[in-house]
Design an enzyme around this catalytic site. Sequence first.
Site: not given
Ligand code: TYM
Length: 333
Positions: A115, A197, A200
């Site tokens: 990032k 990957k 969004k």
């Molecule tokens: P975030 O918002 O980037 O993504 C949310 C969830 O979706 C999964 N994900 C994917 N899985 C498969 N293929 C992809 N291309 C893909 N893109 C996203 C991510 O692995 C995630 O599970 N830091 C986290 C949010 C968060 C969180 C937490 C998660 C904050 N606190 C505590 C678990 C526990 C995040 O940025 O996810």
Amino acid sequence: MSDDKKIILSGIQPSGKLTLGSYLGAIKNWAELADEYDCYYMLADLHAITARQDPAELRRTTLEQIAQYVACGLDPEKNTIFIQSHVPAHAELGWVLSCYTMFGELSRMTQFKDKSAKNAENINAGLFTYPALMAADILIYQADLVPVGDDQKQHVEICRDIAQRFNGIYGETFKIPEPFIPKVGARVMSLQEPENKMSKSDKTAGGCIYLLDKPEDILRAFKRAVTDSDTVVRYDPANKPGVSNLMQIYAVCAGKTFAEIENAFAGKGYGDFKTAVGEAVVETLRPIREKALELLGDKAYLEGIYKAGAERAARTANRTLSKVYKKVGFVAK
Ligand code: TYM
């Protein structure tokens, strides 16, 4: 929600529209866990501001995301759905844990490196200390399991390290959580650049599928998906990343094994295959889109969900926070 059930916590940043990646990697698996576990699912808005957000847009995507959580099958009666900033204990425990998280370990986080490389003009302290806040999100509920996609595995691992360090100093305080990562769908790749990957923030047209995309747009994106110069539908991520990614998506959406897919498309070329994958995704997302659009018309219902969720979540979170404050030596109020 009984006390003897195991606890689950997960979250997604409302920093944009939900993608097929976040659905297959995370949310799809959440709905299935509600009966067996006590589940907390948040909208990680505190995390979202580690990148610059348009305020009106952030408010809108947060509400849209709640509607989509429910539309994906998360029953608000059985799951605690809440907005992270509505439970201040997250930020408070996040601060405490940042004092037990090392500069060196944060420097090794691949997501921080990625990032900051992509956003050189905004490498802020929050982006760097983000894993300490994420550890707080998880540990504050004494979560047993954290269902996430593959890219969050490292953050769950550092959470375990932080919890173990804290427990080592102050005695048993936090439960040590386990990541829960699906076998297929944990890493959905861009349809245009299958070595990256699906994300969004992807600006490449047709690379990312969003849950609320129209069926015709989804079909078009799959027809244009990048494959390779070969013609064989075969699962081989190293040599055929585009086709293998489509196979993963198809396997989950159509409920088929890789062998079944390879047999079904033997000798048929990519055209038929890409159409079939697009159609399977359209059918998977159709009820979600319809339900989400319907729920978005009922703001009072959505508000009821996140208010009740925050109240329930805060009760558990405050218990852990008090325990931690006592352990580190803060004077009780
Ligand atoms: P975030 O918002 O980037 O993504 C949310 C969830 O979706 C999964 N994900 C994917 N899985 C498969 N293929 C992809 N291309 C893909 N893109 C996203 C991510 O692995 C995630 O599970 N830091 C986290 C949010 C968060 C969180 C937490 C998660 C904050 N606190 C505590 C678990 C526990 C995040 O940025 O996810």
